[in-house]
Scaffold this active site. Sequence first.
Site, PDB file in Angstrom:
ATOM      1  N   LYS A 191      19.956  12.143  -5.788  1.00  0.00           N
ATOM      2  CA  LYS A 191      19.556  11.861  -7.165  1.00  0.00           C
ATOM      3  C   LYS A 191      20.779  12.006  -8.055  1.00  0.00           C
ATOM      4  CE  LYS A 191      16.345  13.290 -10.819  1.00  0.00           C
ATOM      5  NZ  LYS A 191      15.333  14.301 -11.215  1.00  0.00           N
ATOM      6  N   HIS A 223      21.775  20.616  -7.606  1.00  0.00           N
ATOM      7  CA  HIS A 223      21.650  20.467  -9.049  1.00  0.00           C
ATOM      8  C   HIS A 223      23.033  20.200  -9.623  1.00  0.00           C
ATOM      9  CE1 HIS A 223      17.608  22.817  -9.496  1.00  0.00           C
ATOM     10  NE2 HIS A 223      17.449  21.550  -9.187  1.00  0.00           N
ATOM     11  N   HIS A 263       7.054  19.074  -4.357  1.00  0.00           N
ATOM     12  CA  HIS A 263       8.224  19.472  -5.136  1.00  0.00           C
ATOM     13  C   HIS A 263       8.226  20.981  -5.388  1.00  0.00           C
ATOM     14  CE1 HIS A 263      11.346  19.341  -8.252  1.00  0.00           C
ATOM     15  NE2 HIS A 263      11.640  18.155  -7.752  1.00  0.00           N
ATOM     16  N   ARG A 314      10.763  23.649  -3.858  1.00  0.00           N
ATOM     17  CA  ARG A 314      12.057  23.936  -4.492  1.00  0.00           C
ATOM     18  C   ARG A 314      11.930  25.079  -5.492  1.00  0.00           C
ATOM     19  NH1 ARG A 314      16.110  20.321  -4.241  1.00  0.00           N
ATOM     20  NH2 ARG A 314      16.627  20.203  -6.468  1.00  0.00           N
ATOM     21  N   TYR A 322      31.986  23.168  -7.862  1.00  0.00           N
ATOM     22  CA  TYR A 322      31.269  24.290  -7.260  1.00  0.00           C
ATOM     23  C   TYR A 322      30.594  23.922  -5.951  1.00  0.00           C
ATOM     24  CZ  TYR A 322      26.624  22.546  -8.606  1.00  0.00           C
ATOM     25  OH  TYR A 322      25.478  21.809  -8.733  1.00  0.00           O
ATOM     26  N   ARG A 348      14.806  17.892  -2.211  1.00  0.00           N
ATOM     27  CA  ARG A 348      13.855  17.053  -2.945  1.00  0.00           C
ATOM     28  C   ARG A 348      12.903  16.362  -1.963  1.00  0.00           C
ATOM     29  NH1 ARG A 348      18.694  16.472  -5.925  1.00  0.00           N
ATOM     30  NH2 ARG A 348      18.433  17.230  -8.077  1.00  0.00           N
TER      31      ARG A 348
END
Length: 422
Positions: A279, A377, A349, A352, A387, A252
């Site tokens: 985030k 994410h 951004h 990404r 994960y 990010r």
Amino acid sequence: MIPDTGERQMLTDADCKNANCPPEMKRRRLTDAAGLYLEVSPAGAKRWFWKFYPDGKESRLALGSYPEVTLKAARLARDEARKVRSTGTNPVQARKAALIAKRISAAITFEAVTREYHQIKVEAWSESHAAQFLRCCEKDLFPWIGTLPLRDVSAPVLLDTLRRVEARGATQLVRDLREFAGQVFKYGIHTGKCDNNPARDLTGAFKAHTVRHAAAVLTPAKAGELLRAIAAYQGQPTTRAALLLSALLFQRPGNIRALEWAWIDLDGAMLTIPASEMKRQKAGKLNGRPHFVPLAAQALEAFKSIQPLTGHGKYVFPSLRTGDKPMSENTVNAALRGMGYSSEEMSAHGFRAMARTIMVEQIAGVDPEVIEAQMAHAKTGALGGAYDRAEYMSKRKALMQTWADYLDQLKAGAKVIEFKVA
């Protein structure tokens, strides 16, 4: 015992204006009629009272101060109190009950309940979300429905309020405000302050919101052109490095510009971003795992190239004005504009989106979940963040090196081939 002057005549405006209390008296009463009197203190303060006798004991009701409350107004207030008394109700108790009712009413207005809900949730929310919630409510909800009792805010009333925001074209804000209001009404139902959630009834009542994705280069050929433009960038070396590392690491923009040297292990080829800088919701920031970013050889080279310039300080990309802050959030975007990329073509951004799109479409064998893990994410479901644990690290290291090598191929203008990821 309070002295009484014995005066029985009706008071006049002049009497009230000229009334005083001798220094030797605690207070002086000037009697009007039917229990009304003006009490004067040695300091000159003048207050109206009505005297009555509930249960045979003297009691009095304060009617205000003179001259704010005139003689005429005081008599009218006395007459109203006598009417209340004639029904068998104690005027003093009636006033206390009215004040309590007013205080309770004020506590159940939309604004009061919203602020109460905010205070309950603020510890669990991130600082940015808590601030956004209150800021949006203060700007676009409180001025119109803030003083209304929560249960009086109907669906049509809330709709009219949100239509004002929709008229500005702020369709995403309308969605946010309806969600915020819905949370307040749900809390109001739980606490008995209202009976229904009118925000829920407004589903589908507004214009559809068109999501604008961050501008991004999404094809290998365009990505190659971008990388060559970065290599030819003539601005600050740290800005050029920030552009290159945005492409190599695809983190990010806020994390890129705020990178600290303490997070970087050049020998171990690993960038570790603390959980507090990610985030996430507040609990994740406080108790979550840090985010690990394996560093490909090209990324290590980029960091080493600017280490002599900024390695003595805290930030990898310090502000040019002051070294105790990171570079501006607009630095990378401004550099892209200087390189000829418009805001519709590429953004900070967008690196990404570029990485995720090209990797999925052009690099064979890449596991999308490994990409998602590397992009930090969040994943929902029973397994949650599992994960992102160690079993993916070897795949993530391979992914980052494969991506960096692929970008080198694009920059060189070589024929694009599919890479096999181990």
